[in-house]
Design a protein around this motif. Structure first.
Motif, mmCIF file in Angstrom:
data_model
loop_
_atom_site.group_PDB
_atom_site.id
_atom_site.type_symbol
_atom_site.label_atom_id
_atom_site.label_comp_id
_atom_site.label_asym_id
_atom_site.label_seq_id
_atom_site.Cartn_x
_atom_site.Cartn_y
_atom_site.Cartn_z
ATOM 1 N N TYR A 90 0.830 -1.193 0.000
ATOM 2 C CA TYR A 90 0.000 0.000 0.000
ATOM 3 C C TYR A 90 0.876 1.259 0.000
ATOM 4 O O TYR A 90 2.042 1.228 0.379
ATOM 5 N N THR A 91 0.260 2.353 -0.378
ATOM 6 C CA THR A 91 0.942 3.643 -0.364
ATOM 7 C C THR A 91 0.939 4.222 1.047
ATOM 8 O O THR A 91 0.112 3.850 1.893
ATOM 9 N N PRO A 92 1.827 5.177 1.347
ATOM 10 C CA PRO A 92 1.786 5.844 2.647
ATOM 11 C C PRO A 92 0.431 6.496 2.936
ATOM 12 O O PRO A 92 -0.057 6.442 4.064
ATOM 13 N N ARG A 93 -0.167 7.108 1.944
ATOM 14 C CA ARG A 93 -1.474 7.740 2.154
ATOM 15 C C ARG A 93 -2.504 6.697 2.578
ATOM 16 O O ARG A 93 -3.306 6.931 3.492
ATOM 17 N N HIS A 94 -2.471 5.535 1.925
ATOM 18 C CA HIS A 94 -3.406 4.465 2.266
ATOM 19 C C HIS A 94 -3.147 3.978 3.693
ATOM 20 O O HIS A 94 -4.090 3.716 4.447
ATOM 21 N N TYR A 95 -1.884 3.869 4.066
ATOM 22 C CA TYR A 95 -1.561 3.433 5.429
ATOM 23 C C TYR A 95 -2.108 4.426 6.460
ATOM 24 O O TYR A 95 -2.692 4.034 7.477
ATOM 25 N N GLY A 96 -1.925 5.710 6.214
ATOM 26 C CA GLY A 96 -2.471 6.700 7.129
ATOM 27 C C GLY A 96 -3.977 6.592 7.267
ATOM 28 O O GLY A 96 -4.530 6.695 8.368
ATOM 29 N N GLU A 97 -4.671 6.346 6.150
ATOM 30 C CA GLU A 97 -6.119 6.185 6.197
ATOM 31 C C GLU A 97 -6.507 4.904 6.924
ATOM 32 O O GLU A 97 -7.523 4.869 7.638
ATOM 33 N N MET A 98 -5.723 3.835 6.758
ATOM 34 C CA MET A 98 -5.995 2.601 7.497
ATOM 35 C C MET A 98 -5.929 2.834 9.001
ATOM 36 O O MET A 98 -6.783 2.354 9.754
ATOM 37 N N ILE A 99 -4.910 3.537 9.448
ATOM 38 C CA ILE A 99 -4.759 3.815 10.878
ATOM 39 C C ILE A 99 -5.977 4.586 11.386
ATOM 40 O O ILE A 99 -6.540 4.261 12.448
ATOM 41 N N LYS A 100 -6.416 5.588 10.636
ATOM 42 C CA LYS A 100 -7.559 6.386 11.071
ATOM 43 C C LYS A 100 -8.856 5.563 11.062
ATOM 44 O O LYS A 100 -9.679 5.693 11.989
ATOM 45 N N ARG A 101 -9.051 4.727 10.065
ATOM 46 C CA ARG A 101 -10.266 3.903 10.021
ATOM 47 C C ARG A 101 -10.280 2.871 11.144
ATOM 48 O O ARG A 101 -11.335 2.593 11.745
ATOM 49 N N GLN A 102 -9.129 2.288 11.425
ATOM 50 C CA GLN A 102 -9.032 1.343 12.538
ATOM 51 C C GLN A 102 -9.412 2.045 13.845
ATOM 52 O O GLN A 102 -10.176 1.515 14.661
ATOM 53 N N PHE A 103 -8.865 3.223 14.022
ATOM 54 C CA PHE A 103 -9.177 3.984 15.228
ATOM 55 C C PHE A 103 -10.663 4.317 15.308
ATOM 56 O O PHE A 103 -11.299 4.145 16.363
ATOM 57 N N ASP A 104 -11.242 4.817 14.224
ATOM 58 C CA ASP A 104 -12.651 5.232 14.249
ATOM 59 C C ASP A 104 -13.561 4.078 14.677
ATOM 60 O O ASP A 104 -14.487 4.265 15.484
ATOM 61 N N GLN A 105 -13.328 2.892 14.129
ATOM 62 C CA GLN A 105 -14.190 1.764 14.463
ATOM 63 C C GLN A 105 -14.024 1.343 15.924
ATOM 64 O O GLN A 105 -15.005 1.139 16.645
ATOM 65 N N LEU A 106 -12.785 1.222 16.377
ATOM 66 C CA LEU A 106 -12.550 0.784 17.750
ATOM 67 C C LEU A 106 -12.962 1.866 18.749
ATOM 68 O O LEU A 106 -13.385 1.556 19.871
ATOM 69 N N TYR A 107 -12.853 3.126 18.371
ATOM 70 C CA TYR A 107 -13.304 4.229 19.225
ATOM 71 C C TYR A 107 -14.811 4.166 19.409
ATOM 72 O O TYR A 107 -15.323 4.347 20.525
ATOM 73 N N ALA A 108 -15.537 3.906 18.342
ATOM 74 C CA ALA A 108 -16.996 3.792 18.434
ATOM 75 C C ALA A 108 -17.390 2.600 19.309
ATOM 76 O O ALA A 108 -18.268 2.712 20.179
ATOM 77 N N GLU A 109 -16.756 1.467 19.105
ATOM 78 C CA GLU A 109 -17.069 0.275 19.901
ATOM 79 C C GLU A 109 -16.678 0.471 21.365
ATOM 80 O O GLU A 109 -17.300 -0.092 22.275
ATOM 81 N N GLY A 110 -15.640 1.284 21.611
ATOM 82 C CA GLY A 110 -15.181 1.514 22.967
ATOM 83 C C GLY A 110 -16.168 2.272 23.826
ATOM 84 O O GLY A 110 -15.985 2.342 25.052
ATOM 85 N N ALA A 111 -17.204 2.846 23.250
ATOM 86 C CA ALA A 111 -18.246 3.496 24.048
ATOM 87 C C ALA A 111 -18.984 2.479 24.912
ATOM 88 O O ALA A 111 -19.551 2.837 25.954
ATOM 89 N N GLU A 112 -18.975 1.217 24.502
ATOM 90 C CA GLU A 112 -19.633 0.150 25.263
ATOM 91 C C GLU A 112 -18.668 -0.555 26.220
ATOM 92 O O GLU A 112 -19.012 -0.864 27.351
ATOM 93 N N SER A 113 -17.468 -0.816 25.755
ATOM 94 C CA SER A 113 -16.450 -1.487 26.564
ATOM 95 C C SER A 113 -15.091 -1.184 25.955
ATOM 96 O O SER A 113 -14.932 -1.221 24.728
ATOM 97 N N GLY A 114 -14.109 -0.868 26.808
ATOM 98 C CA GLY A 114 -12.833 -0.382 26.331
ATOM 99 C C GLY A 114 -12.130 -1.301 25.352
ATOM 100 O O GLY A 114 -12.059 -2.516 25.557
ATOM 101 N N THR A 115 -11.595 -0.731 24.294
ATOM 102 C CA THR A 115 -10.875 -1.474 23.261
ATOM 103 C C THR A 115 -9.390 -1.083 23.289
ATOM 104 O O THR A 115 -8.987 -0.167 24.003
ATOM 105 N N VAL A 116 -8.610 -1.805 22.503
ATOM 106 C CA VAL A 116 -7.176 -1.540 22.387
ATOM 107 C C VAL A 116 -6.814 -1.459 20.915
ATOM 108 O O VAL A 116 -7.228 -2.294 20.112
ATOM 109 N N MET A 117 -6.016 -0.449 20.584
ATOM 110 C CA MET A 117 -5.465 -0.326 19.237
ATOM 111 C C MET A 117 -3.958 -0.228 19.336
ATOM 112 O O MET A 117 -3.423 0.562 20.108
#
Length: 305
Positions: A215-242
């Motif tokens: 993948y390109t660096p830009r794609h990697y940066g977007e992957m990190i942000k998407r991973q965070f967004d999903q786990l951040y949303a789920e963490g409202a119910e129970s704490g997650t780890v990234m």
């Protein structure tokens, strides 16, 4: 009959005992730079060759050495600017090869855990006592150079044996990064003591992203942000780890660093985010959640028969 190795029990993601992180954080985010040393022509291992090209693989060796010369400084600046400390996955021989790097990390309050002695010395084919000797050496070396305890483990090049987890628990290691099965910490089944797995994502690992997925660096940066967004949303119910596992010879390349830095800034700009180390996550989980989760796993297993 089952081929399940029995390293951990099964408990569905939904319905587990709730995890609460410090400061009412939804998510614990930790950065794991693999600061490594590769031998040019190591002793052969019966299972795995150290280099894809014939020895001496000058190309492979010098590419990885880039991280210990230029790459780590760019990576460190990006982490400093976003307020992240590192949890260094350390080939402990690097303490003698490049003490300047160790000092720079220690001065920032970064954690050090073990990634073996060299990343070209695998545990495949070792006896339990030979593998134990690596753990003991790692503990002594980290204590000598940093004054820290050895609390975490990532096997060199992810090489494992059937007894590895038992040895880690016996030697007082708190957490392993060798398992990739969950987005929350997990109690590990060991013969004695306590050991947990902390999420250490292959999907977010820059080695996989750049060398396997290409993948390109830009794609990697977007992957990190998407991973965070999903786990951040789920963490409202129970704490997650990234976890974002890094290699300075990859993420620290000039054309890649900006996308990585921007992704870290994005994460740090959110509320209810615990910018933690692996040790901090492990100790909090063991102190506050291990018993409840282990009990729920045992009850679920008993119900399933």
């Amino acid at each position: 009959m089952t081929n399940d190795p029995g390293l951990y029990g099964y408990l569905p993601y939904q319905g587990r005992p709730k995890i609460a992180w410090p400061g009412d954080a939804r998510i614990a985010v930790w950065i794991a730079p693999n600061i490594e040393f590769y031998e040019m022509n190591p002793e052969p291992n019966p299972v795995r060759a150290p280099w894809p090209r014939p020895n001496p693989d000058v190309v492979g060796y010098s590419h990885r050495d880039y991280g210990n010369r230029a790459g780590w400084q760019r990576m460190m600046r990006a982490m400093d600017e976003a307020g992240f400390r590192g949890s260094v996955s350390l080939n402990v021989a690097l303490c003698e090869h490049h003490p300047e790097i160790i000092k720079a990390c220690a001065d920032r309050g970064w954690e050090f855990f073990s990634h073996g002695i060299y990343n070209t010395r695998y545990t495949y084919g070792m006896t339990p006592e030979q593998e134990r000797a690596i753990i003991v050496d790692s503990r002594a070396t980290i204590a000598k150079w940093t004054g820290q305890t050895l609390d975490g483990w990532l096997s060199p090049a992810l090489s494992n044996n059937t007894w590895t987890m038992d040895l880690l628990a016996e030697e007082g290691v708190l957490y392993t990064c060798d398992l990739f099965h969950d987005d929350q910490p997990t109690p590990i089944n060991v013969a004695s003591g306590k050991l947990i797995s902390i999420p250490y994502s292959l999907e977010m690992n820059d080695t996989i992203v750049y060398n396997t997925y290409q993948y390109t660096p830009r794609h990697y940066g977007e992957m990190i942000k998407r991973q965070f967004d999903q786990l951040y949303a789920e963490g409202a119910e129970s704490g997650t780890v990234m976890c974002v596992p890094l290699h300075p010879y990859l993420v620290g390349q000039p054309h890649r660093i900006d996308a990585f830095a921007e992704a870290l800034s994005y994460i740090a700009g959110h509320d209810q985010v615990w910018l933690a180390t692996g040790r901090e996550i492990a100790r909090h989980y063991i102190d506050h959640h291990y018993d409840a989760v282990a009990g729920a796993v045992a009850a679920h297993d008993a119900k399933r028969g």
